[in-house]
Structures are given as structure tokens and as C-alpha cells.
Design an enzyme around this catalytic site. Structure first.
Site, short mmCIF file in Angstrom:
data_model
loop_
_atom_site.label_atom_id
_atom_site.label_comp_id
_atom_site.label_asym_id
_atom_site.label_seq_id
_atom_site.Cartn_x
_atom_site.Cartn_y
_atom_site.Cartn_z
N ASP A 70 6.02 3.36 1.53
CA ASP A 70 5.21 2.26 2.05
C ASP A 70 4.36 2.80 3.20
OD1 ASP A 70 4.15 -0.02 3.17
OD2 ASP A 70 6.02 -1.16 3.12
N HIS A 71 3.05 2.85 3.01
CA HIS A 71 2.16 3.47 4.00
C HIS A 71 2.00 2.60 5.25
CE1 HIS A 71 -0.34 6.52 5.47
NE2 HIS A 71 -1.00 6.83 4.37
N ARG A 72 2.50 1.38 5.24
CA ARG A 72 2.41 0.55 6.45
C ARG A 72 3.36 1.05 7.54
NH1 ARG A 72 3.63 -5.20 3.84
NH2 ARG A 72 5.22 -3.87 2.90
N PRO A 86 0.84 -1.20 0.00
CA PRO A 86 0.00 0.00 0.00
C PRO A 86 0.87 1.25 0.00
CG PRO A 86 0.03 -0.97 2.19
CD PRO A 86 0.79 -1.92 1.30
#
Length: 472
Positions: free
Chosen positions: A444-446, A274
């Protein structure tokens, strides 16, 4: 004491006799008649295997054989050039001998761990090696018979396959692949204590990474089928057919090279992450002035941008982190800037290791060496696979903005556009013309959130707009 399972040479066997005679006082006191031992001398024919030159390599292509059939080679000599998914590398032999038979000729591929040549210890074993090569060549088509639509009687039972080699027990001297040796040296792992799980007990890069406590990248599991209404058989069979487009009349189909296949695999794998993107405009007047001063000393704009990114990452370590298991942060102790470079037939990312600790002149020297090796496809695995953050600069081509795809295993990638004159209004309302470039970062949005990325870009902009710190 039990003898080792491997055949011993006569010199090795004779060296063990005094040791056995010294064990225990009773053996010295009682003159027992010597026990006769049969020495079985076997022909020594060794297989040269396709090595794993990187942790993602599953097969390799033979570029050329530097040693031809009949050539005598010594331990450490390069015998073959193998094209991995990133570079062409020389493969060395671990033993002295004669190249008796080449099983995989130049231009063909073989899976990792498969035998690609046979090495005979002396002239007497060459004929036996040739016979073994014929047996291997005859056995290959039997392993994967072509499918037949017509009904046919069941095939005869295959000959009993040899038992899979058990892993080498810890403490034994298992043979390690070249990449495994490099990883062991990099992570300070004692190969004598590593259990080999490769073919015939070979120590693979995965074994070394496991011994060093490095977790492998998680494989992306295919999406399970939806548990909705049951699909009919024609609809199920139509799914894979839809992915293959019909050929265009007059078109020529060219299969991917190993490097192109690796790039394609990584791009597809990145779709499971994501990601989000943030753009930031930066004034580059002072950076351009600095570049004019240092370019005569071999410093490139790419090196200045990589150094600025490394300095900003040192203040924002979360952007230099990665998420490998989907459940935790992996904070990298080193800041290694991978820089995208287009080469003939593909794309590769040479890595400037510890870019925050080296000055721009050492970085420029190292960068020139990396680019030269990349063009010649001679990069070592640690020189293209150890990046923690990636920089892609298309500004040299006049591109003003673009988005980059996040590489697997990294937290961010920076896309740098061209610096162009722009009309800018200051806080007092006066207009002036300044050079500006647009920087887009994909993250990386995590693990990286919007505020994290905005703070990183602000720090990066301050370094670019006041670049004196780059020369310290």
C-alpha cells in the site's frame, strides 16, 4: 421498584418478595396488607437468529440443521451449521427448549439478524410457535411485492410495523452473537457494559469493536458522476447493461458461493488502494539445506518463509502496518502472517498469529492444524481474519514469478516463486550455479514507500541466505 420488562418466571418473582420487604424500616414496623399482584404467564417462544460470524458477513447460508423440528435442545447445544463468507460454523442456542419450527431450511440463505427458527419453552408452546411460523411465512411475500409494469391501484397501507427494538442499555444482559463473544474475550471487553444495537438488542461484533476502540474498515464510496455535459437517458441506462455480458450459447451459469462472493468483493475493494510492486532475487542454497534437515520433523517450506517474513517485519514495522481511514497509520502490535491456501471452491488465508515469537516447530504444528480446519471449512473467524501481512507461495507448483493482489486492510503481500538453478557471477568474475527464487511484494503506497519496501526485502534476503536464525 419497577419490575423488569421481560416476563418473569414464578420462581424469579417469588425471590424478589423478601428483598422488597427488607427495604425501609417503616415497612417492617407497619403491618400493611400485602398488595396482590397479577402474574401474567405468557407463552415463551424465542427466535433463533442468523448470527454475524464475521465483521464482513451480511447473510449466511444454512448448510444443515443438526437439530430437527421437535428435538429438545439445551443451552449451548449446536442446532445449525451456517456457511459464512469464509467457513462453516456451528451455531449454538442460548436457551433450553424445543425446536418448534424451522423457518429457513438447509440450502437457503437469510440476512444477518433474520429469524431462522423458533424455539418453544415447552410442549404447550409448540402449537403457538407453529402458528407464529405460519404468520411469518405469510408476511414475507408482502414485504417485497414483485414489480409490475402495468398501472395498478395503490396498494392498501401495510399493517403497522412493530417499533424497531431500542438498543439495550449499558449494564443490561444483552444477548451477544458467538462472534461478538469471541471478540469480547480477545479484546477483554465486558459484555455487560456494551450497548447492543442488533435485532432485539443483540450485541454484534461491531458493538464489541466499538467498545474496544477499533474503527471499522471504511466503505469504498462509489465514484460520483462526472459533472460534465448532461447525459441522455438512454446513455445513463446503458451503463449497468454494459457490465452484464450476454450469455454464451450452451454455457452454464453457476452463482458464487458465499466464499467466492467474499473473495470477489475483497478483490474489487483492493482496486481502490494505490499499490505498487517490488521484486527481489534471493539465493536459497542454505535455506534448501536447512529444509532438508528439518522437513523430517514436519517443518514445511511455507513455515520457513512465514517465519523469515515475520522476523523481517519485526525490524520494519511500517510494512506490517495498515491504512484504514486513508489519513493515518495503524501500527499492529502483533505480527500475524496470513498464508493463502486454495481449498475446494475458494481461497482462504489461515493466520499464523505471533509468527515472530514462535519457533519453526510450533509454527509447523499450528500450521498443520490450520490447514486441516481450512480444508474442512471449520476455521474460526480470528483464525482467518486477523492477518497483518500475507504470504502467497506458488513456488511449489513451479511458478517462477507472479504478482499478488493486496488484501484489504493490510500493508503488504509477498508472492514467492520457485527456487531454480541460476548461473551467478561473483564479485571476482567467477561463475557458479546457485539456486535463486524471485520474491515480489505488493504494498500500500499510502503508508509503505519504495525505500521502506527495499529495506524490508534486503532484511528478508539476509535471513533466507543465512537461515540459522530461523532455528533459534
Amino acid at each position: 421498584m419497577a419490575t423488569a420488562p421481560a416476563p418473569l418466571s414464578l420462581s424469579a418473582a417469588s425471590s424478589t418478595v423478601p428483598v422488597r420487604l427488607r427495604v425501609g424500616r417503616a415497612a417492617a414496623a407497619v403491618a400493611a396488607p400485602p398488595r396482590l399482584r397479577r402474574m401474567v404467564v405468557r407463552a415463551k417462544i424465542r427466535e433463533i437468529f442468523m448470527p454475524a460470524l464475521s465483521s464482513t458477513m451480511t447473510e449466511g447460508k444454512i448448510v444443515s440443521w443438526t437439530a430437527a423440528e421437535g428435538d429438545r435442545v439445551s443451552k449451548g447445544d449446536a442446532v445449525v451449521v451456517v456457511e459464512s463468507d469464509k467457513a462453516d460454523m456451528d451455531v449454538e442456542t442460548f436457551h433450553d427448549g424445543i425446536v418448534a419450527a424451522v423457518l429457513v431450511p438447509a440450502g437457503e440463505s437469510a440476512p444477518v439478524g433474520a429469524p431462522i427458527a423458533l424455539l418453544a419453552e415447552s410442549e404447550e408452546e409448540v402449537q403457538a410457535a407453529l402458528a407464529k411460523a405460519q404468520e411469518l411465512s405469510k408476511g414475507q411475500p408482502q414485504q417485497a411485492p414483485p414489480p409490475s409494469d402495468a398501472a395498478a391501484p395503490p396498494p392498501p397501507p401495510p399493517p403497522p410495523a412493530a417499533a424497531a427494538p431500542a438498543p439495550v442499555a449499558a449494564g443490561t444482559k444483552g444477548i451477544a452473537t458467538p462472534q461478538a463473544k469471541k471478540l469480547a474475550k480477545q479484546h477483554r471487553v465486558d459484555l455487560a457494559k456494551v450497548t447492543g444495537t442488533g435485532p432485539f438488542g443483540r450485541i454484534t461484533p461491531a458493538d464489541v469493536e466499538a467498545a474496544a476502540g477499533i474503527h471499522p474498515k471504511p466503505k469504498v464510496a462509489p465514484a460520483p458522476p462526472a459533472a460534465a455535459a448532461p447525459l441522455s437517458a438512454p446513455a445513463i441506462g446503458a451503463v449497468p447493461q454494459a457490465a452484464v455480458l450476454p450469455p454464451v450459447p450452451g454455457a452454464t451459469v453457476v452463482p458464487f458461493t458465499s466464499m467466492q462472493a467474499a473473495v470477489s468483493k475483497n478483490m474489487v475493494e483492493s482496486l481502490s488502494v494505490p499499490a505498487f510492486r517490488v521484486g527481489y532475487p534471493i539465493v536459497t542454497d542454505k535455506l534448501d539445506e536447512l529444509y532438508e534437515k528439518v522437513k523430517s520433523k514436519g517443518v514445511t517450506m511455507t513455515v520457513l518463509l512465514a517465519k523469515a517474513a515475520a522476523m523481517a517485519l519485526a525490524q520494519h514495522p511500517v510494512v506490517n502496518a495498515s491504512c484504514r481511514d486513508g489519513k493515518s497509520f495503524t501500527y499492529n502490535s502483533n505480527i500475524n502472517i496470513a498464508v493463502a491456501v486454495a481449498i475446494d471452491g475458494g481461497l482462504i488465508t489461515p493466520v499464523l498469529e505471533d509468527a515472530d515469537k514462535l519457533d519453526i516447530y510450533l509454527l509447523s504444528q499450528k500450521w498443520k492444524e490450520l490447514v486441516k480446519k481450512a480444508r474442512a471449512k471449520q476455521l474460526q473467524p480470528n483464525e482467518y481474519s486477523s492477518g497483518t501481512f500475507t504470504l502467497s507461495n506458488l513456488g511449489m507448483f513451479g511458478v517462477d514469478r507472479f504478482d499478488a493482489i493486496l488484501p484489504p486492510g493490510q500493508g503488504g503481500i509477498m508472492a514467492v516463486g520457485a527456487s531454480k538453478p541460476t548461473v551467478v557471477a561473483d564479485k571476482d568474475g567467477f561463475f557458479s550455479v546457485k539456486s535463486k527464487m524471485l520474491v515480489n511484494v505488493t504494498a500500500d503506497h499510502r503508508i509503505v514507500y519504495g525505500a521502506d519496501l527495499a529495506a524490508f526485502l534486503q532484511t528478508f534476503a539476509k535471513i533466507i541466505e543465512d537461515p540459522e536464525s530461523l532455528t533459534l
